[in-house]
Every structure is written in structure tokens, then in C-alpha cells.
Design a protein around this motif. Structure first.
Motif, PDB file in Angstrom:
ATOM      1  N   ARG A  49      47.201  26.074  60.611  1.00  0.00           N
ATOM      2  CA  ARG A  49      45.945  25.740  60.707  1.00  0.00           C
ATOM      3  C   ARG A  49      44.817  26.847  61.281  1.00  0.00           C
ATOM      4  N   GLU A  50      45.517  27.318  62.407  1.00  0.00           N
ATOM      5  CA  GLU A  50      44.774  28.324  63.209  1.00  0.00           C
ATOM      6  C   GLU A  50      44.457  29.571  62.149  1.00  0.00           C
ATOM      7  N   ALA A  51      45.651  30.028  61.512  1.00  0.00           N
ATOM      8  CA  ALA A  51      45.386  31.078  60.695  1.00  0.00           C
ATOM      9  C   ALA A  51      44.568  30.992  59.755  1.00  0.00           C
ATOM     10  N   LEU A  52      44.792  29.732  59.108  1.00  0.00           N
ATOM     11  CA  LEU A  52      43.825  29.596  57.996  1.00  0.00           C
ATOM     12  C   LEU A  52      42.449  29.217  58.581  1.00  0.00           C
ATOM     13  N   GLY A  53      42.258  28.886  59.769  1.00  0.00           N
ATOM     14  CA  GLY A  53      40.821  28.737  60.204  1.00  0.00           C
ATOM     15  C   GLY A  53      40.066  30.172  60.302  1.00  0.00           C
ATOM     16  N   ARG A  54      40.944  31.155  60.647  1.00  0.00           N
ATOM     17  CA  ARG A  54      40.427  32.486  60.802  1.00  0.00           C
ATOM     18  C   ARG A  54      40.572  33.267  59.570  1.00  0.00           C
ATOM     19  N   GLY A  55      40.462  32.603  58.300  1.00  0.00           N
ATOM     20  CA  GLY A  55      40.485  33.434  57.063  1.00  0.00           C
ATOM     21  C   GLY A  55      41.647  34.080  56.573  1.00  0.00           C
ATOM     22  N   ALA A  56      42.833  34.042  57.217  1.00  0.00           N
ATOM     23  CA  ALA A  56      43.962  34.616  56.829  1.00  0.00           C
ATOM     24  C   ALA A  56      45.156  33.597  56.370  1.00  0.00           C
ATOM     25  N   GLY A  57      45.899  34.158  55.585  1.00  0.00           N
ATOM     26  CA  GLY A  57      47.195  33.412  55.159  1.00  0.00           C
ATOM     27  C   GLY A  57      48.441  33.748  56.030  1.00  0.00           C
ATOM     28  N   SER A  58      49.503  33.164  55.870  1.00  0.00           N
ATOM     29  CA  SER A  58      50.499  33.496  56.747  1.00  0.00           C
ATOM     30  C   SER A  58      51.952  33.204  55.780  1.00  0.00           C
ATOM     31  N   THR A  59      53.048  33.913  56.501  1.00  0.00           N
ATOM     32  CA  THR A  59      54.264  33.867  55.950  1.00  0.00           C
ATOM     33  C   THR A  59      55.259  33.235  57.014  1.00  0.00           C
ATOM     34  N   VAL A  60      56.085  32.155  56.779  1.00  0.00           N
ATOM     35  CA  VAL A  60      56.903  31.565  57.773  1.00  0.00           C
ATOM     36  C   VAL A  60      58.261  31.588  57.342  1.00  0.00           C
ATOM     37  N   VAL A  61      59.107  32.251  58.071  1.00  0.00           N
ATOM     38  CA  VAL A  61      60.515  32.583  57.854  1.00  0.00           C
ATOM     39  C   VAL A  61      61.233  31.791  59.108  1.00  0.00           C
ATOM     40  N   PHE A  62      62.246  30.783  58.264  1.00  0.00           N
ATOM     41  CA  PHE A  62      63.195  29.975  59.220  1.00  0.00           C
ATOM     42  C   PHE A  62      64.513  30.445  59.329  1.00  0.00           C
ATOM     43  N   ASP A  63      64.844  30.714  60.437  1.00  0.00           N
ATOM     44  CA  ASP A  63      65.878  31.577  60.852  1.00  0.00           C
ATOM     45  C   ASP A  63      67.019  30.706  62.055  1.00  0.00           C
ATOM     46  N   LEU A  64      68.384  30.616  61.705  1.00  0.00           N
ATOM     47  CA  LEU A  64      69.133  29.997  62.511  1.00  0.00           C
ATOM     48  C   LEU A  64      70.101  30.809  63.281  1.00  0.00           C
ATOM     49  N   ARG A  65      69.923  31.166  64.845  1.00  0.00           N
ATOM     50  CA  ARG A  65      70.729  32.078  65.575  1.00  0.00           C
ATOM     51  C   ARG A  65      71.387  31.304  66.504  1.00  0.00           C
ATOM     52  N   GLU A  66      72.692  31.166  66.257  1.00  0.00           N
ATOM     53  CA  GLU A  66      73.557  30.321  67.102  1.00  0.00           C
ATOM     54  C   GLU A  66      73.357  28.872  67.480  1.00  0.00           C
ATOM     55  N   ASP A  67      72.632  28.717  68.684  1.00  0.00           N
ATOM     56  CA  ASP A  67      72.207  27.365  69.040  1.00  0.00           C
ATOM     57  C   ASP A  67      70.761  27.374  69.148  1.00  0.00           C
ATOM     58  N   ARG A  68      69.907  28.246  68.419  1.00  0.00           N
ATOM     59  CA  ARG A  68      68.509  28.209  68.444  1.00  0.00           C
ATOM     60  C   ARG A  68      68.084  28.387  67.168  1.00  0.00           C
ATOM     61  N   LEU A  69      67.014  27.404  66.854  1.00  0.00           N
ATOM     62  CA  LEU A  69      66.274  27.663  65.741  1.00  0.00           C
ATOM     63  C   LEU A  69      64.913  28.540  65.781  1.00  0.00           C
ATOM     64  N   VAL A  70      64.795  29.416  65.041  1.00  0.00           N
ATOM     65  CA  VAL A  70      63.962  30.564  65.278  1.00  0.00           C
ATOM     66  C   VAL A  70      62.844  30.455  63.992  1.00  0.00           C
ATOM     67  N   ILE A  71      61.447  30.203  64.303  1.00  0.00           N
ATOM     68  CA  ILE A  71      60.727  30.320  63.188  1.00  0.00           C
ATOM     69  C   ILE A  71      59.477  31.213  63.607  1.00  0.00           C
ATOM     70  N   THR A  72      59.680  32.389  62.417  1.00  0.00           N
ATOM     71  CA  THR A  72      58.583  33.422  62.765  1.00  0.00           C
ATOM     72  C   THR A  72      57.295  33.393  61.646  1.00  0.00           C
ATOM     73  N   VAL A  73      56.060  33.183  62.149  1.00  0.00           N
ATOM     74  CA  VAL A  73      54.918  33.023  61.394  1.00  0.00           C
ATOM     75  C   VAL A  73      54.154  34.553  61.435  1.00  0.00           C
ATOM     76  N   ASP A  74      54.179  34.955  60.296  1.00  0.00           N
ATOM     77  CA  ASP A  74      53.369  36.470  60.221  1.00  0.00           C
ATOM     78  C   ASP A  74      51.982  36.340  59.607  1.00  0.00           C
ATOM     79  N   CYS A  75      51.033  36.472  60.321  1.00  0.00           N
ATOM     80  CA  CYS A  75      49.570  36.267  59.764  1.00  0.00           C
ATOM     81  C   CYS A  75      49.078  37.413  59.135  1.00  0.00           C
ATOM     82  N   LEU A  76      48.705  37.144  57.758  1.00  0.00           N
ATOM     83  CA  LEU A  76      48.222  38.095  57.117  1.00  0.00           C
ATOM     84  C   LEU A  76      46.565  38.757  57.240  1.00  0.00           C
ATOM     85  N   ASP A  77      46.224  39.706  56.671  1.00  0.00           N
ATOM     86  CA  ASP A  77      44.997  40.317  56.570  1.00  0.00           C
ATOM     87  C   ASP A  77      44.451  40.522  58.129  1.00  0.00           C
TER      88      ASP A  77
END
Length: 583
Positions: A49-77
């Protein structure tokens, strides 16, 4: 490097709902608990919502690294998420959060418990592939409502448990309060009873002292009359008596004199117990005193086959400083008390020595600045279990010789009380059948007191007693105070020449006492020496002495230095005043 599970894009509001659902499902599949699943989903939706409120979309990548769930959000524009409320909230919901790539990339990390079972990576990917995107926002809202309802139920359950716990704590508190109040009432009652018992004991002790003093005084008069009449009957001017009459009158006189001596001992002991022993020190010739005791007691010793000797050198050994050597034959002490102590020790030794020798010696202990008197005999000795009991009033060591000798059991107790009054110590060492050695240590002063009055302010009664012994002969009078308030009152009533202050005292500690003295015009000129369990006191303007292991020479030198410094400052102040007046 981990394993990418899936990715998604957020370009409109519906995508935020979809990514939220996807994030929760992935969190479930990797093994996170229900509450953590909701936290991950909420963090994703807040950042989306924060990215959309600033007029930009985003890409979300879900990654599993051993005992951690890593989520990367890249904001566009080029949207900048720094200091955004969504990022702050997300940071409170996950274990780690980081911004990078010019504050356009947000990385969320949630740790997966090791004990949780999770599916394999292929299984997770297969499950994610079967997910169908939500058809409408209404479905997402329903799902969120179900989540909120579940969370509310959990909150209500926890609240009920907390209420129950609070009730239990309150009941326990009330119970403990009631028990504590009851205990306090018991303690108060016990203190009142102890105060009453203490008052009764004090009254009984005072009554006993008055009784002994009055009875002893009243008994002395008729006894002195009996002894006087016996001497008249046996005197040269009296009419002749028959042999039997002479024998009986002699027995009457001897019994009366024995009883008079007993009455005298009782009166002296009553005076000692009431604290009315007031030493009057003067210069005493120790050699003459010892010789006088030897001459007085020697006839009885020879009659019993015992030799009494006295060895008191007029000079010290070579290891003592020369300025003391010329005056060793004299010491500053109460002559009457010292004579009484030594007479009791010698009489006791002669009484329990049938054959051999009783020897009185005196020497100086320069390290302790004391004169050490020793009375050694070759008598019956004292069993170890009775060495301290002989200092109890009326106690006599059981044995056949005790039955043949006359005594009251008051000589040694009275001798120890006199010893304490003149600041000394009295100890016994003995082995049955080999004799007894009594050691009397008395502070050795060669001159009149150096200061008039010293105040010892310390809550430790034992230390005050030790300090009083150390100050004997150095000070004409020693006052004692158990706390700072009592010390202030004593100083205002009888200003001392110097005060010895302990830093740790009740009511008013030593530091506060010294501050009060400095602020008082009448007390600010009194020099002080501090005693403390910690020898180093940074910032302390007064001399500081260690309380444990304190030696007499250390204490006296510190007191002299304090008095000298005060006298020097006073002289400098007077000279400055004169100079100012002259100018």
C-alpha cells in the motif's frame, strides 16, 4: 543463496490483497505458526500500500534460505520508502527489515522455527502453482475478517486468562498483606515485650547494685567494730586472757577480717558494674610498686613454702628507642587500680601454689606501646574449659585445693573490670598441674595526656571499646557516640579537641556529620580523623585510617597530625588578621 519459491507484482489495489494472501500461504507452507503467518501477510500489505500510495508499483520475490523466509520488495519508478509509516509498521511485525538500492528495495526476514515441520521445496512450489488468484476484493476482505475474528478470539482468550491471573494475584496479595499485617502486629508486640523485659532487667540490675552497695556499707560498720574490739582484747593494755580465750578471740578477729574483705570486694564489684570506676592516672614508679607488692605478700608465700619474686627492669631492652629508655621505670596510669589488679593476681597465684614459685615480671612492648605485666606460678593450674569461667562472678574451679583455700570468686572478675577501666586487657593461660600465667597489658604512656577530650563516633560498640583502650593515657577523657545525631549533641554539650568518625553510621552517617560540623560555627574548628572499612576514600579532606588492623601508633599519630594541622591553620589565620590590621 536461497531457493526462490515464487514472485508477484503489485500494480493496483487488488494486487495488494493477492500478495497478502500469497504471503500468508507461503508462510504456512514453510512452517510458520498462525500468528506469524498473519504478521508476514500484514507486513507485505503495508509495504504494498505504501508503494502504491507513492504512485509506484512493486515486484515481490519470496525466497527460502535455510531457516529464514526472505521477502524482497522492489519498488518501481524510483519510489523512496525511507521513513515511511508502512516500513516502520512492517519492521515491528518481522524479525529483520532492511532498505537498499537507494531506499527502493525492502527486504523482510522471518525466521522459521527448526522444530516446525515444513514441506519440501518442490511440494511448496506445486502447492503455490495450484493457487488461483482471488476473484474479487470481497473474498479477500472476508478472509481478512476471518483472520481478525480469529485474532479477536485469541485476544479475548488471553484477556480472560489475564483476568483470572490478576484475580489470583490479587487474592494472593490480600492473603500476604493479611499475614504480613498479622506478623507486624506480632513483631510490635514482641518488641514491646522485649522493651518491658529490658526495663525490668535494668531495674533488677540497678536494685541489685543498690542492694550490694547498701548491704556492704551497712555490714562494714559492725565488722569494723568487732575487729576493733578484738584488737583491744588482744592488745598490750588489755586484761590477760586464758589460752583458750586468746585462741577464740583470735578466731573471731580472723573471721571478721575475712568477712570485711568479702564485703569490700562486693562493694568494689558493685561499683564496677554500675560504671562508677573513674580512673585517675598519675605518674607511677612501676619498680617501686612491684617491690611494695612483693614485700607485702612475701611472708605468706614463704609460710606456704612458695617463693615470690618480682623482676621489673628500670630500663628497656636495647631494641627500644633511647628517648623512652630513660623513663621506663614510670608510666602514666591509675596507681590504685593497677595495684589492686596485680595484688589480686598475685594473691590468687599464691593461694593455689603449694610448692615452687610465683613470679611477677614487667616489660615494654614497643610495637603496641604497652607495658606487659606477667604473673606466673607453678601451681595446680586451670583446666581449659574453666579458663574463661574464672572471670565469672562467684565461680571457683572445683578441686581438692579449692576446699582448703578461702575465696569468694570475685578477685579475677574485679581485676578484669579494673583492667578494662584503665584501657588494658587481662588473659590467662594454663595447663593443669603445670601452673598458670596471667598476662596484663596496659597502655604505656610516659607523660600526661596530649589532648583533653576525644570523641569516638561509631555504631560498633566493639570498635569503640578498642579505641578507648588505645586512647588511654593519650586523652584525658574519651566520649562515645553510637551515631551522628548523638555525636552532634555530645559535641555541642562538651566540645572535644578531636573527633574520630566512622563513615557508616545509622541516622546520620559520618560524611553528613562532617558536613554538619563544617556548617556549624561552633564545631567547624574541631579536627577530625576518619575510620573506614575502605582505607582509600577519594576526595576525603580528613585523614583516613583502615578500621580493620588499626594499630595504636597509627591512630595516635593521625590524631596528633589532625590537631597540629588545625593549630597551624589557626595560627596562620591569626597572623593574617594581624597583617591585615597592620596594613
Amino acid at each position: 543463496m536461497g531457493e526462490v519459491l515464487t514472485s508477484a507484482e503489485i500494480c493496483r489495489d487488488q494486487d495488494v490483497f493477492a500478495v497478502r494472501q500469497l504471503g500468508r500461504r507461503i508462510a504456512e507452507l514453510v512452517g510458520l505458526e498462525s500468528q506469524d503467518q498473519i504478521r508476514v501477510a500484514t507486513a507485505l500489505s503495508e509495504i504494498g500500500r505504501e508503494a502504491l500510495g507513492r504512485g509506484a508499483g512493486s515486484t515481490v520475490v519470496f525466497d527460502l534460505r535455510e531457516d529464514r523466509l526472505v521477502i524482497t520488495v522492489d519498488c518501481l519508478d524510483g519510489a523512496d520508502l525511507r521513513e515511511s509509516e508502512g516500513v516502520k509498521l512492517a519492521g515491528r511485525l518481522v524479525d529483520e527489515i532492511a532498505l537498499s538500492a537507494g531506499d527502493r528495495r525492502v527486504t523482510l526476514v522471518k525466521r522459521v522455527p527448526e522444530h516446525r515441520r515444513r514441506r519440501s521445496l518442490d511440494g511448496i512450489r506445486a502447492e503455490l502453482a495450484r493457487l488461483s488468484p482471488p476473484t474479487a476484493a470481497l473474498d479477500v476482505l472476508r478472509e481478512q475478517n476471518r483472520e481478525l475474528a480469529g485474532t479477536l478470539e485469541e485476544v479475548l482468550r488471553l484477556n480472560a486468562e489475564l483476568t483470572e491471573t490478576n484475580q489470583g494475584v490479587l487474592a494472593l496479595y490480600n492473603q500476604l498483606s493479611a499475614e504480613l499485617e498479622e506478623t507486624n502486629r506480632g513483631v510490635v508486640a514482641l518488641y514491646a515485650e522485649l522493651d518491658e523485659k529490658s526495663s525490668q532487667l535494668r531495674q533488677a540490675a540497678e536494685a541489685r547494685q543498690r542492694f550490694w552497695a547498701n548491704v556492704s556499707h551497712e555490714l562494714r560498720l559492725p565488722l569494723n567494730s568487732i575487729i576493733g574490739l578484738v584488737r583491744l582484747l588482744l592488745g598490750s593494755g588489755a586484761e590477760p586472757l586464758t589460752g583458750e580465750q586468746h585462741h577464740q578471740v583470735t578466731l573471731i578477729g580472723a573471721s571478721a577480717e575475712t568477712l570485711l574483705a568479702l564485703v569490700g570486694e562486693l562493694l568494689d564489684l558493685a561499683k564496677a558494674e554500675s560504671g562508677r570506676l573513674d580512673p585517675q592516672p598519675s605518674m607511677v614508679d612501676v619498680v617501686a610498686l612491684a617491690e611494695g607488692l612483693r614485700m607485702t605478700l612475701q611472708p605468706a608465700g614463704r609460710a606456704d613454702g612458695v617463693t615470690l619474686s618480682a623482676h621489673v627492669p628500670a630500663h628497656v631492652a636495647d631494641d627500644v628507642s633511647a628517648d623512652v629508655a630513660d623513663e621506663i621505670g614510670e608510666m602514666f596510669v591509675d596507681e590504685t587500680m593497677l595495684t589492686t589488679i596485680l595484688r589480686n593476681l598475685l594473691s590468687n597465684a599464691l593461694k593455689f601454689t603449694e610448692q615452687g614459685e610465683v613470679r611477677l615480671t614487667a616489660a615494654v612492648d614497643p610495637a603496641m606501646a604497652e607495658v606487659v605485666f606477667t604473673v606466673a606460678d607453678t601451681g595446680v593450674g586451670i583446666p581449659p574449659e574453666h579458663l574463661e569461667r574464672v572471670f565469672e562472678e562467684f565461680f571457683q574451679v572445683p578441686g581438692p585445693l579449692q576446699l582448703k583455700t578461702k575465696g569468694t570468686g570475685l578477685g579475677l572478675p574485679y581485676a578484669r573490670r579494673l583492667t578494662e577501666a584503665i584501657g588494658g586487657t587481662l588473659e590467662l593461660a594454663s595447663r593443669p598441674g603445670e601452673g598458670t600465667t596471667a598476662t596484663l597489658r596496659v597502655p604505656h604512656r610516659m607523660v600526661t595526656p596530649e589532648v583533653g577530650r576525644v570523641l569516638v563516633a561509631d555504631d560498633d560498640a566493639g570498635f569503640r571499646a578498642v579505641a578507648r583502650q588505645m586512647l588511654f593515657g593519650f586523652a584525658a577523657a574519651v566520649d562515645e557516640a553510637a551515631d551522628g545525631v548523638e555525636a552532634l549533641n555530645l559535641m555541642r554539650e562538651r566540645p572535644p579537641d578531636v573527633v574520630l568518625v566512622d563513615l557508616l553510621m545509622p541516622r546520620l552517617d559520618g560524611t553528613a556529620l562532617l558536613h554538619r560540623m563544617a556548617e556549624d560555627d561552633a564545631l567547624c574548628g574541631i579536627p577530625a580523623v576518619v575510620v573506614s572499612v575502605v582505607s582509600e576514600q577519594p576526595g576525603e579532606p580528613h585523614p583516613v585510617l583502615p578500621k580493620h588492623g588499626l594499630r595504636r601508633d597509627q591512630l595516635l599519630e593521625a590524631l596528633r597530625e589532625a590537631v597540629r594541622d588545625r593549630a597551624g591553620r589557626h595560627a596562620g589565620s591569626v597572623e593574617g588578621d594581624r597583617g591585615g590590621a597592620h596594613d
